[in-house]
Design a protein around this motif. Structure first.
Motif, PDB file in Angstrom:
ATOM      1  N   THR A 140     -14.567  68.323  26.182  1.00  0.00           N
ATOM      2  CA  THR A 140     -14.317  67.021  26.801  1.00  0.00           C
ATOM      3  C   THR A 140     -14.092  65.956  25.732  1.00  0.00           C
ATOM      4  N   ARG A 198     -10.689  66.480  24.223  1.00  0.00           N
ATOM      5  CA  ARG A 198      -9.642  66.036  25.149  1.00  0.00           C
ATOM      6  C   ARG A 198      -9.460  64.525  25.093  1.00  0.00           C
ATOM      7  N   VAL A 199     -10.562  63.802  25.044  1.00  0.00           N
ATOM      8  CA  VAL A 199     -10.467  62.338  24.972  1.00  0.00           C
ATOM      9  C   VAL A 199      -9.827  61.924  23.650  1.00  0.00           C
ATOM     10  N   ALA A 234      -6.198  62.566  24.015  1.00  0.00           N
ATOM     11  CA  ALA A 234      -5.633  61.583  24.941  1.00  0.00           C
ATOM     12  C   ALA A 234      -5.419  60.245  24.234  1.00  0.00           C
ATOM     13  N   ALA A 249      -3.522  62.579  30.905  1.00  0.00           N
ATOM     14  CA  ALA A 249      -4.604  63.293  31.587  1.00  0.00           C
ATOM     15  C   ALA A 249      -4.242  64.756  31.799  1.00  0.00           C
ATOM     16  N   PHE A 299      -7.251  67.431  31.932  1.00  0.00           N
ATOM     17  CA  PHE A 299      -8.000  66.815  33.015  1.00  0.00           C
ATOM     18  C   PHE A 299      -7.223  67.000  34.318  1.00  0.00           C
ATOM     19  N   GLN A 348      -5.682  61.438  36.619  1.00  0.00           N
ATOM     20  CA  GLN A 348      -6.005  60.245  35.841  1.00  0.00           C
ATOM     21  C   GLN A 348      -7.425  59.731  36.086  1.00  0.00           C
ATOM     22  N   LEU A 399      -9.671  61.522  33.776  1.00  0.00           N
ATOM     23  CA  LEU A 399      -9.554  60.979  32.416  1.00  0.00           C
ATOM     24  C   LEU A 399     -10.252  59.633  32.320  1.00  0.00           C
ATOM     25  N   PHE A 407     -13.038  58.962  29.550  1.00  0.00           N
ATOM     26  CA  PHE A 407     -12.554  58.047  28.514  1.00  0.00           C
ATOM     27  C   PHE A 407     -13.465  56.826  28.411  1.00  0.00           C
TER      28      PHE A 407
END
Length: 276
Positions: free
Chosen positions: A218, A221-222, A225, A239, A244, A247, A250, A254
């Motif tokens: 996670t 991923r952020v 992103a 996203a 994810f 949105q 996300l 986020f």
């Protein structure tokens, strides 16, 4: 009491993220930053979990987190906390350390909390100078603040060589998750592919990276992103690209790691690009 936050960049401090915020109910889940965190508390108290236990930073103190160090964040008093933060990249801090200190190796901060109202004021002055478009002052004050904190609380970062068999397996698992971010395997399939058991992998990964694989994913991923948003990808597209479901998914993660929603984050980045 209203919560508010602004996360932005100033074109004349390339690569340095800036944050000014007041949080009351906000809770940051365990996450990491690629850059250093230098957060100056203006009032209230922040509590953040850091390797070694919970840390408390009140008015006039600074919360200091080295790159890639898992940590959390929440209010330590009912009224929350207000702070300003700068996030200088590791190469900028290394350059300042080489020029102004006798530190050898890769520099970092030794203690996660330093009570130094003077350095805290310098951080707030960096943010004010960036707001006013005063490039000379912003750069000078940032370098002065980092120098002071390194002299007060600096030391060499431990080397990151992978030494144990468990750490090597964890690194291989991380590489797989990085490659397959949008469609990651289950823990069992990941472990089987690496020739180990799920619980052995879980222990090795947590010991090496300070969090279990799903939490690390996670966080990663952020991070990705953020890079996509910086490049102009819309939040909804970012996203899906990082894995994810949509949105809102996300947005939730986020905000719990960066401190602002992805839309607000991207608008500030667009403002900087427009200025360029």
């Amino acid at each position: 009491m209203n919560e508010r936050a602004r996360h932005w960049q100033y074109d004349e401090l390339p690569g340095v993220d800036l944050l000014r915020a007041r949080y009351v109910r906000k809770t940051f889940v365990r996450h990491t930053h690629e850059n250093f965190v230098i957060a100056a508390i203006a009032d209230g108290v922040e509590v953040f979990h850091h390797p070694g236990g919970d840390q408390y930073a009140g008015a006039g103190a600074l919360a200091l987190v080295n790159p890639d160090t898992p940590h959390t964040g929440r209010a330590g008093v009912p009224e929350g906390w207000r702070y300003g933060a700068v996030y200088p990249p590791a190469d900028v801090v290394a350059e300042i350390a080489a020029e102004t200190t006798g530190l050898r190796g890769t520099p970092g901060f030794v203690s996660p909390v330093v009570d130094d109202p003077y350095a805290a004021r310098l951080v707030h002055q960096v943010l004010r100078a960036a707001d006013e478009g005063n490039a000379l002052a912003a750069d000078t004050l940032l370098r002065t603040a980092v120098t002071r904190l390194l002299r007060l609380n600096g030391g060499p970062m431990p080397p990151r060589e992978v030494r144990t068999a468990g750490a090597r397996i964890a690194a291989r698992a991380r590489d797989v998750l990085e490659e397959r971010m949008a469609r990651p395997p289950t823990l069992e399939r990941l472990a089987t592919g690496l020739g180990t058991s799920p619980f052995a992998l879980l222990r090795a990964f947590r010991d090496t990276y300070g969090m279990p694989p799903h939490a690390w994913l996670t966080d990663a991923r952020v991070r990705r992103a953020r890079r996509l948003l910086d490049a102009g990808t819309t939040p909804s597209e970012a996203a899906v690209a990082v894995g994810f479901t949509d949105q809102p998914h996300l947005n939730r993660h986020f905000s719990r790691m960066v401190g602002v929603p992805p839309g607000a984050y991207q608008r500030e980045r667009k403002n900087v690009q427009d200025l360029r």
